[in-house]
Write a protein that holds these residues in place. Structure first.
Motif, PDB file in Angstrom:
ATOM      1  N   ALA A 384     -70.442 -51.816  18.586  1.00 25.61           N
ATOM      2  CA  ALA A 384     -70.450 -51.462  20.010  1.00 25.61           C
ATOM      3  C   ALA A 384     -69.576 -50.231  20.262  1.00 25.61           C
ATOM      4  O   ALA A 384     -69.906 -49.379  21.094  1.00 25.61           O
ATOM      5  CB  ALA A 384     -69.976 -52.652  20.845  1.00 25.61           C
ATOM      6  N   VAL A 385     -68.476 -50.126  19.543  1.00 25.32           N
ATOM      7  CA  VAL A 385     -67.587 -48.968  19.706  1.00 25.32           C
ATOM      8  C   VAL A 385     -68.293 -47.691  19.274  1.00 25.32           C
ATOM      9  O   VAL A 385     -68.207 -46.645  19.939  1.00 25.32           O
ATOM     10  CB  VAL A 385     -66.289 -49.171  18.904  1.00 25.32           C
ATOM     11  CG1 VAL A 385     -65.446 -47.904  18.917  1.00 25.32           C
ATOM     12  CG2 VAL A 385     -65.487 -50.339  19.464  1.00 25.32           C
ATOM     13  N   THR A 386     -69.011 -47.765  18.144  1.00 27.76           N
ATOM     14  CA  THR A 386     -69.730 -46.584  17.659  1.00 27.76           C
ATOM     15  C   THR A 386     -70.843 -46.192  18.619  1.00 27.76           C
ATOM     16  O   THR A 386     -71.042 -45.005  18.907  1.00 27.76           O
ATOM     17  CB  THR A 386     -70.309 -46.855  16.264  1.00 27.76           C
ATOM     18  OG1 THR A 386     -69.241 -47.152  15.358  1.00 27.76           O
ATOM     19  CG2 THR A 386     -71.072 -45.652  15.752  1.00 27.76           C
ATOM     20  N   GLU A 387     -71.589 -47.174  19.105  1.00 28.60           N
ATOM     21  CA  GLU A 387     -72.642 -46.862  20.073  1.00 28.60           C
ATOM     22  C   GLU A 387     -72.052 -46.222  21.323  1.00 28.60           C
ATOM     23  O   GLU A 387     -72.626 -45.274  21.869  1.00 28.60           O
ATOM     24  CB  GLU A 387     -73.416 -48.131  20.427  1.00 28.60           C
ATOM     25  CG  GLU A 387     -74.328 -48.621  19.314  1.00 28.60           C
ATOM     26  CD  GLU A 387     -75.257 -49.727  19.780  1.00 28.60           C
ATOM     27  OE1 GLU A 387     -75.098 -50.197  20.927  1.00 28.60           O
ATOM     28  OE2 GLU A 387     -76.140 -50.128  18.995  1.00 28.60           O
ATOM     29  N   ALA A 388     -70.899 -46.732  21.789  1.00 31.13           N
ATOM     30  CA  ALA A 388     -70.251 -46.134  22.962  1.00 31.13           C
ATOM     31  C   ALA A 388     -69.841 -44.697  22.680  1.00 31.13           C
ATOM     32  O   ALA A 388     -69.983 -43.806  23.530  1.00 31.13           O
ATOM     33  CB  ALA A 388     -69.044 -46.971  23.360  1.00 31.13           C
ATOM     34  N   GLN A 389     -69.323 -44.445  21.464  1.00 29.01           N
ATOM     35  CA  GLN A 389     -68.942 -43.082  21.085  1.00 29.01           C
ATOM     36  C   GLN A 389     -70.146 -42.146  21.133  1.00 29.01           C
ATOM     37  O   GLN A 389     -70.060 -41.032  21.667  1.00 29.01           O
ATOM     38  CB  GLN A 389     -68.365 -43.089  19.678  1.00 29.01           C
ATOM     39  CG  GLN A 389     -68.275 -41.700  19.034  1.00 29.01           C
ATOM     40  CD  GLN A 389     -68.573 -41.737  17.553  1.00 29.01           C
ATOM     41  OE1 GLN A 389     -67.875 -42.405  16.806  1.00 29.01           O
ATOM     42  NE2 GLN A 389     -69.608 -41.017  17.120  1.00 29.01           N
ATOM     43  N   VAL A 390     -71.266 -42.598  20.579  1.00 28.83           N
ATOM     44  CA  VAL A 390     -72.469 -41.765  20.545  1.00 28.83           C
ATOM     45  C   VAL A 390     -72.989 -41.513  21.961  1.00 28.83           C
ATOM     46  O   VAL A 390     -73.351 -40.383  22.313  1.00 28.83           O
ATOM     47  CB  VAL A 390     -73.556 -42.428  19.671  1.00 28.83           C
ATOM     48  CG1 VAL A 390     -74.873 -41.681  19.796  1.00 28.83           C
ATOM     49  CG2 VAL A 390     -73.104 -42.486  18.220  1.00 28.83           C
ATOM     50  N   ILE A 391     -73.019 -42.565  22.776  1.00 28.10           N
ATOM     51  CA  ILE A 391     -73.574 -42.431  24.132  1.00 28.10           C
ATOM     52  C   ILE A 391     -72.689 -41.544  25.000  1.00 28.10           C
ATOM     53  O   ILE A 391     -73.144 -40.560  25.595  1.00 28.10           O
ATOM     54  CB  ILE A 391     -73.733 -43.828  24.766  1.00 28.10           C
ATOM     55  CG1 ILE A 391     -74.829 -44.615  24.030  1.00 28.10           C
ATOM     56  CG2 ILE A 391     -74.070 -43.706  26.251  1.00 28.10           C
ATOM     57  CD1 ILE A 391     -74.876 -46.080  24.396  1.00 28.10           C
ATOM     58  N   VAL A 392     -71.406 -41.884  25.071  1.00 29.34           N
ATOM     59  CA  VAL A 392     -70.487 -41.106  25.914  1.00 29.34           C
ATOM     60  C   VAL A 392     -70.340 -39.692  25.365  1.00 29.34           C
ATOM     61  O   VAL A 392     -70.301 -38.711  26.117  1.00 29.34           O
ATOM     62  CB  VAL A 392     -69.122 -41.813  26.006  1.00 29.34           C
ATOM     63  CG1 VAL A 392     -68.116 -40.943  26.756  1.00 29.34           C
ATOM     64  CG2 VAL A 392     -69.268 -43.161  26.695  1.00 29.34           C
ATOM     65  N   GLY A 393     -70.259 -39.574  24.037  1.00 28.43           N
ATOM     66  CA  GLY A 393     -70.097 -38.256  23.435  1.00 28.43           C
ATOM     67  C   GLY A 393     -71.272 -37.348  23.701  1.00 28.43           C
ATOM     68  O   GLY A 393     -71.102 -36.160  24.008  1.00 28.43           O
ATOM     69  N   THR A 394     -72.491 -37.867  23.586  1.00 24.92           N
ATOM     70  CA  THR A 394     -73.676 -37.040  23.844  1.00 24.92           C
ATOM     71  C   THR A 394     -73.726 -36.585  25.294  1.00 24.92           C
ATOM     72  O   THR A 394     -74.025 -35.413  25.583  1.00 24.92           O
ATOM     73  CB  THR A 394     -74.951 -37.819  23.492  1.00 24.92           C
ATOM     74  OG1 THR A 394     -74.914 -38.186  22.109  1.00 24.92           O
ATOM     75  CG2 THR A 394     -76.197 -36.983  23.757  1.00 24.92           C
ATOM     76  N   ALA A 451     -72.219 -25.657  18.158  1.00 26.56           N
ATOM     77  CA  ALA A 451     -73.089 -26.711  17.630  1.00 26.56           C
ATOM     78  C   ALA A 451     -72.305 -27.798  16.911  1.00 26.56           C
ATOM     79  O   ALA A 451     -72.824 -28.888  16.648  1.00 26.56           O
ATOM     80  CB  ALA A 451     -74.132 -26.112  16.684  1.00 26.56           C
ATOM     81  N   ALA A 452     -71.044 -27.539  16.602  1.00 21.82           N
ATOM     82  CA  ALA A 452     -70.195 -28.561  15.975  1.00 21.82           C
ATOM     83  C   ALA A 452     -70.117 -29.814  16.827  1.00 21.82           C
ATOM     84  O   ALA A 452     -69.853 -30.909  16.315  1.00 21.82           O
ATOM     85  CB  ALA A 452     -68.794 -27.995  15.736  1.00 21.82           C
ATOM     86  N   ALA A 453     -70.350 -29.669  18.122  1.00 21.54           N
ATOM     87  CA  ALA A 453     -70.226 -30.806  19.036  1.00 21.54           C
ATOM     88  C   ALA A 453     -71.226 -31.913  18.731  1.00 21.54           C
ATOM     89  O   ALA A 453     -70.993 -33.075  19.115  1.00 21.54           O
ATOM     90  CB  ALA A 453     -70.400 -30.337  20.479  1.00 21.54           C
ATOM     91  N   PHE A 454     -72.319 -31.616  18.036  1.00 19.20           N
ATOM     92  CA  PHE A 454     -73.286 -32.666  17.727  1.00 19.20           C
ATOM     93  C   PHE A 454     -72.712 -33.717  16.780  1.00 19.20           C
ATOM     94  O   PHE A 454     -73.335 -34.754  16.551  1.00 19.20           O
ATOM     95  CB  PHE A 454     -74.565 -32.057  17.148  1.00 19.20           C
ATOM     96  CG  PHE A 454     -75.386 -31.309  18.164  1.00 19.20           C
ATOM     97  CD1 PHE A 454     -76.049 -31.999  19.159  1.00 19.20           C
ATOM     98  CD2 PHE A 454     -75.477 -29.928  18.138  1.00 19.20           C
ATOM     99  CE1 PHE A 454     -76.804 -31.322  20.116  1.00 19.20           C
ATOM    100  CE2 PHE A 454     -76.224 -29.248  19.079  1.00 19.20           C
ATOM    101  CZ  PHE A 454     -76.888 -29.943  20.084  1.00 19.20           C
ATOM    102  N   ALA A 455     -71.532 -33.450  16.250  1.00 17.33           N
ATOM    103  CA  ALA A 455     -70.866 -34.447  15.411  1.00 17.33           C
ATOM    104  C   ALA A 455     -70.593 -35.744  16.166  1.00 17.33           C
ATOM    105  O   ALA A 455     -70.414 -36.793  15.550  1.00 17.33           O
ATOM    106  CB  ALA A 455     -69.555 -33.885  14.851  1.00 17.33           C
ATOM    107  N   VAL A 456     -70.572 -35.693  17.496  1.00 17.54           N
ATOM    108  CA  VAL A 456     -70.343 -36.928  18.261  1.00 17.54           C
ATOM    109  C   VAL A 456     -71.483 -37.922  18.058  1.00 17.54           C
ATOM    110  O   VAL A 456     -71.334 -39.110  18.366  1.00 17.54           O
ATOM    111  CB  VAL A 456     -70.167 -36.648  19.767  1.00 17.54           C
ATOM    112  CG1 VAL A 456     -68.994 -35.709  20.013  1.00 17.54           C
ATOM    113  CG2 VAL A 456     -71.447 -36.102  20.386  1.00 17.54           C
ATOM    114  N   GLN A 457     -72.618 -37.450  17.524  1.00 19.17           N
ATOM    115  CA  GLN A 457     -73.760 -38.338  17.314  1.00 19.17           C
ATOM    116  C   GLN A 457     -73.742 -39.005  15.936  1.00 19.17           C
ATOM    117  O   GLN A 457     -74.626 -39.801  15.634  1.00 19.17           O
ATOM    118  CB  GLN A 457     -75.060 -37.561  17.501  1.00 19.17           C
ATOM    119  CG  GLN A 457     -75.265 -37.062  18.922  1.00 19.17           C
ATOM    120  CD  GLN A 457     -76.578 -36.340  19.118  1.00 19.17           C
ATOM    121  OE1 GLN A 457     -77.231 -35.924  18.149  1.00 19.17           O
ATOM    122  NE2 GLN A 457     -76.999 -36.176  20.362  1.00 19.17           N
TER     123      GLN A 457
END
Length: 508
Positions: A384-394, A451-457
């Motif tokens: 759940a933490v990883t999914e939150a990171q991906v969702i909020v980060g994107t 483009a480095a920001a896509f690392a949040v995914q």
């Protein structure tokens, strides 16, 4: 607050901008759940789960016997050889097409060892895939190692060769829940490799000799750079002598292929005190990509690029439209503190983008997994933490990208130029890395450009003890998630500072 209210009023009264934000979120959802990627197994390719809750690969050949209480197993590894595929099959990297037992046909091929081929001693909580273990081993090119509970890897003493010279004497000693791994050149003077704490280890465990060898994988290059990957099954064979078990062993030796591999994956034999163990697979964390199985939730977010282009257009037009229509003079006259006006615009466009994109990203991460699995694609589980990171980060990446486009619009005062610059800076490096650039050059682009920001995914870690093609194609990035996001924020801060300086100095 007055500036914020004024800029928010401007934004919401332009229906085209509001609709564009809705379209951006819808594009992320639509492209993410649209059937396309096909696999062969889906949920049926379920992976075992390790003691830490992570998905793991646990496939090897095991010559073992039970041992109750404290005790020791020692052996001389006199030979470690292997087989590599003659003609690696590129299809091995396809989603859902290769799993822990995908090493069929490894017995045919050319001599050689992959870097993480393994043979050595293993102490394990039964033979159930995913159960706790500790192993001391000789590897293809990484020397003697202690590995335990899949994610832990400890290098042997500095004097231990990193190639595969044999013989090597190996020893595991259990004391309660602690297992000590040792290595010796002569069987008399022992050096400690490390210790493993296996909390909750039962009184009776399985100890013995093992061998395994992971999938071979290598990047393939076309005329302009990396264009794909090739791979195939491999096999490792360890020959052991002077095997001794102390403590309370019970029963005789039994050879077994663990992890569902077929008969071609290896086997174990005993002849006059000499044990030969051949195996294929791996004992390690499970990964996605050419060396593993399936995909990650990152692959559900292909619609991010469509959404990003839309929000970049809106972000740039939020300021350039005023220049084009001559309304910027009215705005600056109403609020002579031009820097505050720019800041208010940045807050509004950033907040609106984040709020409108967040539900769409959340929906596609949740629904997209179901669509992929329905198409027979194995999707690695994420916490759940990883999914939150991906969702909020994107959502945050989209928001900051809109602010970057706003700043560029203030600098160049032209919508097309601002949008083009933003897309070239954010999207083009990613696309070049995915298509035509060699892996090394692409990795540097994804460290230095926005483009480095896509690392949040990225939703699964890289492991040093698992050889894989760790590229964005497989959902891996060279920077950790928030470091990549910080690169985008840094570029945006520079653009905002330049825009603030220019708006204060030049005539509107």
């Amino acid at each position: 607050m007055r500036s914020l209210r004024a800029e928010w009023t401007k934004f919401r009264t332009v229906r085209g901008w509001v609709l564009a934000m809705i379209v951006a979120s819808a594009a992320i959802v639509g492209l993410g759940i649209m059937p396309g990627m096909q696999g062969t197994c889906g949920a049926d390719c379920g992976l075992p789960v390790g003691p830490g809750g992570e998905e793991v690969t646990d496939a090897f050949t095991f010559m073992h016997q039970p041992m109750t209480g404290d005790g020791t197993i020692a052996a001389q590894l006199t030979s470690l050889t292997g087989i590599l595929p003659d003609d690696p099959d590129p299809s091995a990297e396809q989603s859902g097409g290769a799993g822990p037992s995908a090493a069929k046909g490894a017995a045919a091929g050319r001599p050689g060892l992959v870097p993480w081929a393994k043979a050595g001693l293993l102490l394990k909580d039964g033979t159930r895939p995913g159960s706790a273990y500790a192993a001391v081993m000789l590897t293809g090119t990484h020397g003697v190692r202690l590995q335990y509970d899949y994610t832990h890897d400890v290098a042997g003493p500095a004097a231990t060769p990193t190639s595969t010279p044999t013989p090597q004497w190996l020893r595991l000693t259990r004391t309660g829940d602690t297992v000590r791994a040792e290595v010796s050149a002569d069987g008399s003077a022992w050096q400690t490799v490390g210790t493993a704490d296996l909390s909750g280890l039962p009184d009776t465990v399985e100890v013995g000799l093992f061998a395994t060898s992971p999938q071979y994988s290598a990047a393939t290059s076309g005329a302009f750079g990396m264009s794909g990957a090739s791979g195939g099954p491999t096999q490792a064979t360890g020959v052991f002598e002077n095997v001794a078990v102390t403590g309370t062993p019970s029963g005789g030796w039994r050879g077994e292929i663990i992890g569902g591999a077929d008969d071609n994956a290896g086997g174990a034999t005993q002849d006059s005190g000499r044990f030969t163990v051949s195996g294929t697979g791996d004992i390690a964390p499970a990964v996605a990509g050419a060396a593993g199985l399936g995909v990650t939730i990152t692959q559900t977010l292909v619609g991010t690029f469509a959404g990003l282009i839309v929000v970049v257009v809106v972000g740039a037009m939020f300021i350039t439209a005023e220049y084009r229509r001559g309304l910027v003079r009215t705005t600056m006259a109403a609020n002579p503190r031009r820097g505050r006006t720019l800041a208010a615009k940045a807050v509004v466009i950033g907040a609106v983008t984040f709020v409108t994109s967040l539900p769409g990203v959340a929906a596609v991460v949740v629904i997209g997994q179901k669509v992929l699995r329905a198409n027979g694609v194995y999707v690695h589980a994420a916490s759940a933490v990883t999914e939150a990171q991906v969702i909020v980060g994107t959502a945050a990446v989209l928001a900051v990208s809109a602010v970057l486009a706003l700043a560029l619009g203030m600098i160049v005062r032209h919508s097309a130029a601002a949008v083009t610059t933003a897309i070239v800076a954010i999207v083009l490096p990613y696309l070049l890395t995915m298509t035509v650039l060699p892996a090394g050059a692409g990795q540097w682009l994804l460290r230095l450009t926005p483009a480095a920001a896509f690392a949040v995914q990225q939703s699964t870690p890289q492991y040093a003890q698992v050889d894989n093609i760790y590229t964005p194609v497989n959902g891996y990035f060279p920077l950790v998630p928030w470091a990549g996001f910080a690169v985008l924020c840094g570029w945006t801060a520079i653009a905002l500072a330049a825009a603030t300086l220019l708006v204060r100095r030049r005539d509107v």
